[in-house]
Design an enzyme around this catalytic site. Sequence first.
Site, PDB file in Angstrom:
ATOM      1  N   GLU A   1      -4.053  -9.673   4.842  1.00 63.56           N
ATOM      2  CA  GLU A   1      -4.346  -8.877   6.027  1.00 63.56           C
ATOM      3  C   GLU A   1      -5.396  -7.834   5.658  1.00 63.56           C
ATOM      4  O   GLU A   1      -5.073  -6.788   5.090  1.00 63.56           O
ATOM      5  CB  GLU A   1      -3.108  -8.152   6.574  1.00 63.56           C
ATOM      6  CG  GLU A   1      -3.403  -7.594   7.965  1.00 63.56           C
ATOM      7  CD  GLU A   1      -2.952  -6.167   8.258  1.00 63.56           C
ATOM      8  OE1 GLU A   1      -3.068  -5.733   9.410  1.00 63.56           O
ATOM      9  OE2 GLU A   1      -2.514  -5.465   7.327  1.00 63.56           O
TER      10      GLU A   1
ATOM     11  N   ASP B   1       0.242  -7.019   3.355  1.00 60.10           N
ATOM     12  CA  ASP B   1      -0.124  -6.038   4.376  1.00 60.10           C
ATOM     13  C   ASP B   1      -1.194  -5.067   3.868  1.00 60.10           C
ATOM     14  O   ASP B   1      -1.123  -4.603   2.731  1.00 60.10           O
ATOM     15  CB  ASP B   1       1.166  -5.250   4.704  1.00 60.10           C
ATOM     16  CG  ASP B   1       0.988  -4.201   5.773  1.00 60.10           C
ATOM     17  OD1 ASP B   1       0.825  -4.584   6.937  1.00 60.10           O
ATOM     18  OD2 ASP B   1       1.039  -2.999   5.436  1.00 60.10           O
TER      19      ASP B   1
ATOM     20  N   ASN C   1       0.793  -1.230   0.000  1.00 52.04           N
ATOM     21  CA  ASN C   1       0.000   0.000   0.000  1.00 52.04           C
ATOM     22  C   ASN C   1       0.823   1.276   0.000  1.00 52.04           C
ATOM     23  O   ASN C   1       0.395   2.288  -0.542  1.00 52.04           O
ATOM     24  CB  ASN C   1      -0.918   0.002   1.233  1.00 52.04           C
ATOM     25  CG  ASN C   1      -1.815   1.206   1.276  1.00 52.04           C
ATOM     26  OD1 ASN C   1      -2.689   1.365   0.417  1.00 52.04           O
ATOM     27  ND2 ASN C   1      -1.594   2.088   2.233  1.00 52.04           N
TER      28      ASN C   1
END
Length: 565
Positions: free
Chosen positions: A264, A222, A124
């Site tokens: 996640e 993530d 991200n």
Amino acid sequence: MRVLLLNLIEQTETDSTANNHAGEELWYQDAIFYEVYVRAFCDSSGNGHGDLKGLASKLDYLNDLGIDCLWLMPFYPSPLNDDGYDIADFYNIHPDYGSLDDFQGLVAEIHARGMRIITDLVLNHTSDQHPWFQAARSSRNSPYRNYYVWSDTKEKYKEARIIFVDTEESNWSWDEQAGQYYWHRFFSSQPDLNYDNPAVQDEMIKVMKFWLDLGVDGFRADAVPYLFEREGTNCENLPETHAYLRRLRRFMDENYPGRILLCEANQWPEDLRPYFGDGDEFHVGFHFPIMPRIFMALRKENVSPIEWIIERTPVIPDSCQWCIFLRNHDELTLEMVTEEERHWMWQEYAPEPRMRLNLGIRRRLAPLLDNNQKAIELLNSLLFTLPGSPIIYYGDEIGMGDDIWMADRDGVRTPMQWDTTLNAGFSESDPENLYSQVIENDTYAPDQVNVADQRKSSGSLFSNISKMIAVRKQSPVWGRGDFRWASTSTEQVAAYFRSYLGERILVVNNLSSSSQDISIDLHTGSTGMMVDLFTGKKYPVSKRDELRLTLEPYQYLWLTDGVGL
Ligand code: GLC
């Protein structure tokens, strides 16, 4: 009948790492995962920071515990403003932790033991120290400008929530040099990458390829819900995000079959479900919402919160798996509960304001449960028997403590306590040079909590968790089997059947601090006897197919009758 006595398990311990179940390509459905913070685990160089060689020297410990797959938190070059989730170079190792050669050595050692390794893939955002961001901020004409999300105002994407509410006031921060605002979902030192830019999409596939070529068995991806932004949405779970994640999966399937993507996404079950796609997105996904409900059920001494969330958990494709956990390196997140439940959890588990962080609780498992070993084991019994693959957070297998006075989440990331020597056996450095103090309080200091002592003691938390893992590894029923609630006479007990290919196991967990007399309707086909998988103790079943038990406070039983459903 399949009676698994512990002495039998001990005999087979040496080959316990070999995956003895059918369907090797679905290895993650049976795996026991373990989350390692490299910096905290073992320091081989004496510089006060754990490192890759130190971790390599502890692999036999993890292998003996029965771990199948390690997840390593980020170990890349980073200013460590978010403990490595702020990456400054995707292709290297933080110098404190070693070198790429050390990494390759570690992978080889892990594989030599029949274990696997997954690493963190932070898609991200980058660190603001990453050369891409440095170039981007320096000129509007830089090819890297469009790697990030810029705006002249803070007005865009107003419906996106702020995640680190204790630190950040906005998802936009002004960059003096750039003369514009940039978008970030986490700390302002972590600018979000712009996934509308095809170059960014390609870059991150290159990053994956690099680590896959070094032999990793997959990634814990993530913060995946936030890759794209769209006006008028909360900028989470967007179709564009799913499309890109499926592209990552295709890339892995085509070039690296057998490796996995673990998701996640801290979301409600119905929003998590799309991350499995049609078996073409993630292999495994953390089940966030079940975690706080396990803690609620314990404190309420009532199974209903777990029932409620399991009821709401959608069926996932056959090739997929949930990953369940009790604690991890972050705060115990209370995002996936109602406001009222959150306040109740804070009141029960975080009475001191300092124990709270963002929308969660910065405490480890043992302190959350007042260091009550029986209660800790009971939660582990749930962890190892509810549907999904379990993951253990380093140190929780010995009941390590925390330090709520440390900044951010640092208090749950302290050095692993190996023994009672200098720095708990974690490092030979001068204590002043440690990246973090070792926990020093009466209850959780190394002379009270350490690996060496617990390995020697047959009744220790470590020994009992090891036994649960050893029993679990004897059967595919846990990772692959059906789940069905058993009807019991009381809500203070969580009792359920797990069944697979003709095998049926009844799990009984007393959630309460008092003893419970219960009866369980076994339905058809009981053989007249249930057998304890840990002790071999036999429990007679009445003619009416009913099992009567007296459970001690927090007692758990895993019972087999050798009958399929
Ligand atoms: C994930 C990580 C957390 C990190 C955040 C930003 O939620 O678990 O530790 O701070 O992503 O990368």
